[in-house]
Scaffold this motif. Sequence first.
Motif, PDB file in Angstrom:
ATOM      1  N   LYS A 148      -6.625   5.270   6.574  1.00 60.56           N
ATOM      2  CA  LYS A 148      -6.066   4.349   5.572  1.00 60.56           C
ATOM      3  C   LYS A 148      -5.001   3.442   6.199  1.00 60.56           C
ATOM      4  O   LYS A 148      -4.933   2.248   5.898  1.00 60.56           O
ATOM      5  CB  LYS A 148      -5.499   5.146   4.390  1.00 60.56           C
ATOM      6  N   ILE A 168       0.984   5.212   0.357  1.00 57.88           N
ATOM      7  CA  ILE A 168       0.151   6.297   0.898  1.00 57.88           C
ATOM      8  C   ILE A 168       0.917   7.612   0.746  1.00 57.88           C
ATOM      9  O   ILE A 168       2.045   7.742   1.236  1.00 57.88           O
ATOM     10  CB  ILE A 168      -0.193   6.052   2.389  1.00 57.88           C
ATOM     11  N   PHE A 211      -3.076   5.394  -2.395  1.00 59.47           N
ATOM     12  CA  PHE A 211      -4.036   6.299  -1.750  1.00 59.47           C
ATOM     13  C   PHE A 211      -3.325   7.625  -1.486  1.00 59.47           C
ATOM     14  O   PHE A 211      -2.174   7.642  -1.064  1.00 59.47           O
ATOM     15  CB  PHE A 211      -4.504   5.688  -0.423  1.00 59.47           C
ATOM     16  N   GLN A 251       0.857  -1.194   0.000  1.00 55.86           N
ATOM     17  CA  GLN A 251       0.000   0.000   0.000  1.00 55.86           C
ATOM     18  C   GLN A 251       0.889   1.239   0.000  1.00 55.86           C
ATOM     19  O   GLN A 251       1.648   1.468   0.948  1.00 55.86           O
ATOM     20  CB  GLN A 251      -0.895   0.004   1.244  1.00 55.86           C
TER      21      GLN A 251
END
Length: 138
Positions: free
Chosen positions: A57, A6, A46, A4
């Motif tokens: 998140k 971010i 994201f 992920q």
Amino acid sequence: MNIQIINGPNLNLLGRREPGIYGSSSFEDYLTELRARYPQHQIDYFQSNSEGALIDKIHEAGFCCDGIVLNAGAYTHTSVALHDALRAVPAPAVEVHISNVHTREEFRHKSLISAACRGVICGFGLDSYRLAIEALTA
Ligand code: DQA
């Protein structure tokens, strides 16, 4: 692996924001290259300008992904809440900066999130994200 990425405040303007410091490529264009380079990994992305959304998140991804690549932007230098969020989840995080924050203003020399991360990569332009993925997947 499931990674992920971010990005925090003002990083939605990459490519247009201070190109002498942050380069002239948008993050979306770079992300396309990154995904093509690592077809074996799921790379989710994201971005938010809001501290609370970044925390949400981290809470969401931090229990299901294998690693977080976090460029918290200016919140790096101010946010105890992001530090606590990173500590609250099991996924390891790598703190990333496009610029070498240590050659810039003194207020950028201090990170409140480094101690909650597995490691820190800064100063390699957008390639800092690739280096973070290399570190997480090694
Ligand atoms: C940054 C460095 C931070 O000091 C700054 O506030 C940013 C971007 C970087 O990627 O170099 O927004 O995190």
